[in-house]
Design an enzyme around this catalytic site. Structure first.
Site, PDB file in Angstrom:
ATOM      1  CG  ASN A 103      -2.102  -0.900   1.070  1.00 11.74           C
ATOM      2  OD1 ASN A 103      -2.787  -0.837   0.054  1.00 11.74           O
ATOM      3  ND2 ASN A 103      -2.357  -1.748   2.058  1.00 11.74           N
TER       4      ASN A 103
ATOM      5  CD  GLU B 233       7.854  13.303  -6.705  1.00  7.93           C
ATOM      6  OE1 GLU B 233       6.870  14.035  -6.887  1.00  7.93           O
ATOM      7  OE2 GLU B 233       8.574  13.385  -5.693  1.00  7.93           O
TER       8      GLU B 233
ATOM      9  CB  SER C 277       9.250  14.446  -2.867  1.00  8.75           C
ATOM     10  OG  SER C 277       7.916  14.219  -3.308  1.00  8.75           O
TER      11      SER C 277
END
Lengths: 155, 155, 155
Positions: free
Chosen positions: C38, C100, C44
């Site tokens: 999960n 990202e 980040s």
């Protein structure tokens, strides 16, 4: 419980330009004082008896539950705003409600909207409001920009 | 492990109108019995030996891991649906798989799709299916509406 | 702290076709070795002194904090790529930064972009870079496809 219950929270906001939209978002987080943490986004409640505090320096890299509104834009000259509001109930054994809203447009309009959203959420619960708190940020885009407003939960 | 392993789960769904899309989403969460919690969205597994239970009253403001499908619309008359499915493997030492899907359209079609998605996911793993569970919600929009279907993990 | 501080991380990537976009994403997660967990998405940061390790087999169903880029497409023939980069500071008491990025286009271009994003993020902090790490995945869509690149935090 899977996760610990938060006991404190604070509000924070920021804006930034950046190389790419995610850089602008990162810059806005840094300006908000939460750029070196791992925000875990959640929807969107202040637990009962959770106390508002002044912004806390968080440990770098900590996983931090947060509710936030953010918007990025790469349209020069565009004005973007992000806002969060918290409605706290008269009955302090009940939870508060966080609402987030971001859109093109000026801060005042976005912040008014998110405050109304929080009021409507408490009306839906049938809970009289003790206090309504909000924070917002507005940014005029130069090249690539972001605006961010956040509620940070902590213990 | 960073987080505790969930041991129980339940399915839940709701629909609502609201002042803004996030208000409609909030109303759908309330109808689903999870509107006063902090949902932490995750992708999308039921741990081995995690037991299905009837919906549990969760502590207000608790951080709750959840997989959910949600859709909002401000097109009056539009029908929107959200659905989740869980495929559980014959081998109970293996994990189950949660799939989420939401779109314009009627509940039956959306729920059929998400069930098929869960079946395909188990086929990809090469795991025979012991049980296929699902829940869905359909909403006809008046002004601003939302439909939500969720799997809530708990311990 | 609400959540435990991560102490290890690894990089991983994958691509897949699938029945629906979420199935393609699920397949890409499986190929990346993280399909039965999960993932809890966060923004980040690599905590100070968090060590890079080879990919770890994670307990099925575990809640796992992750930063990832993912892209799905249902346009046959389209090339999509996803990439993550980590910039680590010279001062090991400071945190690293994860960026990202995903878009249409070839891997090299997307990976170059995300590396530049991580460099820009460290420049914004005024922190010299000790190491710049990245991983990327490229996929040519047949029917419905996905590409994924991830940083997984663990302890």
């Amino acid at each position: 419980m899977i996760f610990k219950m938060p006991t404190r929270y604070f509000l924070s906001s920021g804006t930034s330009e950046g190389y790419m939209p995610l850089n602008a978002f990162d810059g806005a987080l840094l300006q908000a004082g939460i750029g070196n943490t791992n925000l875990v986004r959640m929807s969107s409640i202040v637990p009962p008896h959770c106390k508002r505090v002044a912004p806390i320096p968080l440990p770098p890299g900590a996983l931090v539950p947060a509710a936030y509104a953010a918007i990025t834009s790469d349209t020069p000259g565009e004005i973007v705003s992000a806002a969060v509001a918290i409605a706290l109930p008269e009955n302090e054994d009940q939870n508060g409600l966080i609402m987030e809203y971001s859109a093109k447009g000026e801060r005042q309009k976005i912040e008014d909207t998110v405050r109304r959203m929080a009021e409507e959420g408490m009306k839906l619960r049938g809970w009289p409001i003790r206090d309504l708190q909000s924070i917002a940020a507005e940014h005029r885009v130069e090249k690539v920009g972001a605006a961010l407003a956040a509620v940070i939960l902590w213990d």
